[in-house]
Write a protein that holds these residues in place. Structure first.
Motif, mmCIF file in Angstrom:
data_model
loop_
_atom_site.group_PDB
_atom_site.id
_atom_site.type_symbol
_atom_site.label_atom_id
_atom_site.label_comp_id
_atom_site.label_asym_id
_atom_site.label_seq_id
_atom_site.Cartn_x
_atom_site.Cartn_y
_atom_site.Cartn_z
ATOM 1 N N VAL A 6 0.875 -1.225 0.014
ATOM 2 C CA VAL A 6 0.135 0.177 0.189
ATOM 3 C C VAL A 6 0.874 1.287 -0.200
ATOM 4 O O VAL A 6 1.987 1.392 0.607
ATOM 5 C CB VAL A 6 -0.875 -0.087 1.302
ATOM 6 C CG1 VAL A 6 -1.543 1.155 1.197
ATOM 7 C CG2 VAL A 6 -1.881 -1.116 1.311
ATOM 8 N N SER A 7 0.662 2.229 -0.813
ATOM 9 C CA SER A 7 1.353 3.495 -0.844
ATOM 10 C C SER A 7 0.224 4.553 -0.490
ATOM 11 O O SER A 7 -1.061 4.657 -1.140
ATOM 12 C CB SER A 7 1.973 3.934 -2.039
ATOM 13 O OG SER A 7 2.955 2.895 -2.438
ATOM 14 N N ILE A 8 0.630 5.358 0.459
ATOM 15 C CA ILE A 8 -0.135 6.556 0.738
ATOM 16 C C ILE A 8 0.561 7.987 0.500
ATOM 17 O O ILE A 8 1.621 8.058 0.659
ATOM 18 C CB ILE A 8 -0.765 6.618 2.241
ATOM 19 C CG1 ILE A 8 -1.325 5.401 2.534
ATOM 20 C CG2 ILE A 8 -1.571 7.759 2.642
ATOM 21 C CD1 ILE A 8 -1.709 4.958 4.006
ATOM 22 N N ILE A 9 -0.295 8.937 -0.156
ATOM 23 C CA ILE A 9 0.173 10.359 -0.315
ATOM 24 C C ILE A 9 -0.680 11.398 0.075
ATOM 25 O O ILE A 9 -1.897 11.235 0.080
ATOM 26 C CB ILE A 9 0.509 10.603 -1.913
ATOM 27 C CG1 ILE A 9 1.289 11.737 -2.035
ATOM 28 C CG2 ILE A 9 -0.738 10.409 -2.735
ATOM 29 C CD1 ILE A 9 1.899 11.999 -3.274
ATOM 30 N N GLY A 10 -0.206 12.160 1.015
ATOM 31 C CA GLY A 10 -0.932 13.001 1.936
ATOM 32 C C GLY A 10 -0.762 12.740 3.400
ATOM 33 O O GLY A 10 -1.343 11.842 3.762
ATOM 34 N N LEU A 11 0.009 13.530 4.293
ATOM 35 C CA LEU A 11 -0.076 12.931 5.766
ATOM 36 C C LEU A 11 -0.513 14.223 6.368
ATOM 37 O O LEU A 11 0.042 14.671 7.119
ATOM 38 C CB LEU A 11 1.491 12.910 5.879
ATOM 39 C CG LEU A 11 1.687 11.962 7.000
ATOM 40 C CD1 LEU A 11 1.174 10.593 6.937
ATOM 41 C CD2 LEU A 11 3.319 11.921 7.760
ATOM 42 N N GLY A 12 -1.889 14.636 6.007
ATOM 43 C CA GLY A 12 -2.694 15.194 6.927
ATOM 44 C C GLY A 12 -3.472 14.436 7.752
ATOM 45 O O GLY A 12 -2.801 13.420 7.913
ATOM 46 N N ALA A 13 -4.543 14.915 8.283
ATOM 47 C CA ALA A 13 -5.394 14.013 9.134
ATOM 48 C C ALA A 13 -5.644 12.725 8.728
ATOM 49 O O ALA A 13 -5.505 11.660 9.379
ATOM 50 C CB ALA A 13 -6.732 14.732 9.355
ATOM 51 N N VAL A 76 -4.289 13.853 0.138
ATOM 52 C CA VAL A 76 -3.960 15.065 0.043
ATOM 53 C C VAL A 76 -4.949 16.008 0.059
ATOM 54 O O VAL A 76 -6.257 15.472 -0.181
ATOM 55 C CB VAL A 76 -3.021 15.386 -1.107
ATOM 56 C CG1 VAL A 76 -1.726 14.610 -1.239
ATOM 57 C CG2 VAL A 76 -3.860 15.088 -2.506
ATOM 58 N N LYS A 77 -4.908 17.360 0.206
ATOM 59 C CA LYS A 77 -5.762 18.289 -0.092
ATOM 60 C C LYS A 77 -6.112 18.589 -1.546
ATOM 61 O O LYS A 77 -5.137 18.222 -2.463
ATOM 62 C CB LYS A 77 -5.571 19.650 0.771
ATOM 63 C CG LYS A 77 -5.504 19.759 2.193
ATOM 64 C CD LYS A 77 -7.095 19.871 2.494
ATOM 65 C CE LYS A 77 -7.185 20.130 4.106
ATOM 66 N NZ LYS A 77 -6.730 21.350 4.605
#
Length: 305
Positions: A6-13, A76-77
């Motif tokens: 799994v890859s995730i982009i965006g380390l906001g909430a 991400v936003k």
């Protein structure tokens, strides 16, 4: 197919919330957080915390060679989506399944223009009351991801694959058979709650009780209901009550993302919310005075940063 990476982009909430859960279950090398080198240096120096616990994340930069992910999640936003689409290219392969947890009703189409709509399942994040201040996230309710195929009533092999993965990782989810309607329902909710709480500089408790804020929120949501019919996606009173019930379960002290942006003097997603409603209203000749007021008031707040 089985999801192993799994890859995730965006380390906001949302990125922290979902990533922290998966990091407790998956091998560290199989869960990758994509970020530019400056952000990685900051995260490694200051760390990231979720409900007081230091997160042990595996960071990779966009330039690093990588095997394509089985599952790629955008958190991400909206204003960072274009850059994020370019940053994930080394993580997309023929079998990659893509979920977008972004607000609004257009991110799937935008991502699909680059990587192909066949890779995307429609997705909505709902029910979380996470608040992020600096590098620390706190929440009471994790919420869930609702996902499914664009075609109503269809359950593809890709959707089944994601559901099996979430079952194995004890990740809360709903496999929805009418995702376009779900997207519009979440959009309606964001238009109401995000903008109203931001204008009142308050929290979920403000719109959970009777009063002017709750009335404004519901009035803004009803403008979306009127537009949904013009767009062929009919949102009913039953749907409105469902989303109000979702809001009623959130921590009264929690805040939606736009209110957190106002607190931190960041520019918000008002163009994605009220801006979209106003544009659709002009397109269909439907008045949207409440969203116009919210738009103007939030722009006024932002002009004073």
């Amino acid at each position: 197919m089985e999801i192993k990476t799994v890859s995730i982009i965006g380390l906001g909430a949302l990125g922290i919330l979902f990533g922290h859960h998966l990091s407790k279950i998956m091998p560290k090398e199989n869960l990758r957080f994509i970020a530019d080198r400056d952000r990685i240096n900051k995260y490694e120096k200051e760390h990231v915390y979720c409900n007081g616990e230091k997160c042990d994340f595996n960071f990779v930069s966009p330039e690093e060679k990588s095997e394509p992910a089985d599952l790629l999640i955008f958190t991400v936003k909206y204003d960072g989506l274009k850059d994020a689409i370019g940053a994930v290219k080394n993580h997309v392969g023929d079998q990659t399944i893509i979920l977008s947890a972004l607000n609004g009703i257009t991110s799937e189409t935008i991502i699909g223009e680059t990587y192909g709509m066949e890779k995307l399942l429609y997705c909505v994040a709902q029910g979380m009351d996470a608040v992020k201040v600096g590098n620390r996230l706190t929440y009471e309710n994790m919420g869930m991801l609702c996902f499914g195929d664009r075609e109503p009533g269809k359950v593809s092999e890709r959707a089944k694959t994601v559901a099996n993965f979430f079952d194995k990782t004890e990740f809360p989810y709903v496999l929805d058979l009418d995702m376009v309607k779900r997207l519009w329902g979440k959009f309606m909710t964001n238009v109401g709650v995000n903008q109203t709480v931001a204008v009142y500089k308050s929290n979920y408790g403000e719109i959970q009780k009777q009063g002017r804020a709750r009335e404004m929120m519901i009035a803004a949501m009803r403008e979306v209901m009127a537009l949904s019919e013009k767009e062929g996606i009919v949102i009913t009173e039953e749907d409105l009550n469902y989303w109000l019930s979702v809001l009623s379960k959130l921590s009264p002290e929690g805040k939606p993302s736009m209110a957190q942006d106002v607190d931190a003097q960041r520019f918000s997603e008002v163009d994605l919310f009220a801006g979209t409603v106003i544009a659709l209203g002009q397109k269909h000749g439907v008045p949207t005075p409440v969203n116009q007021e919210l738009y103007d008031r939030i722009k006024m707040i932002e002009s004073q940063y």
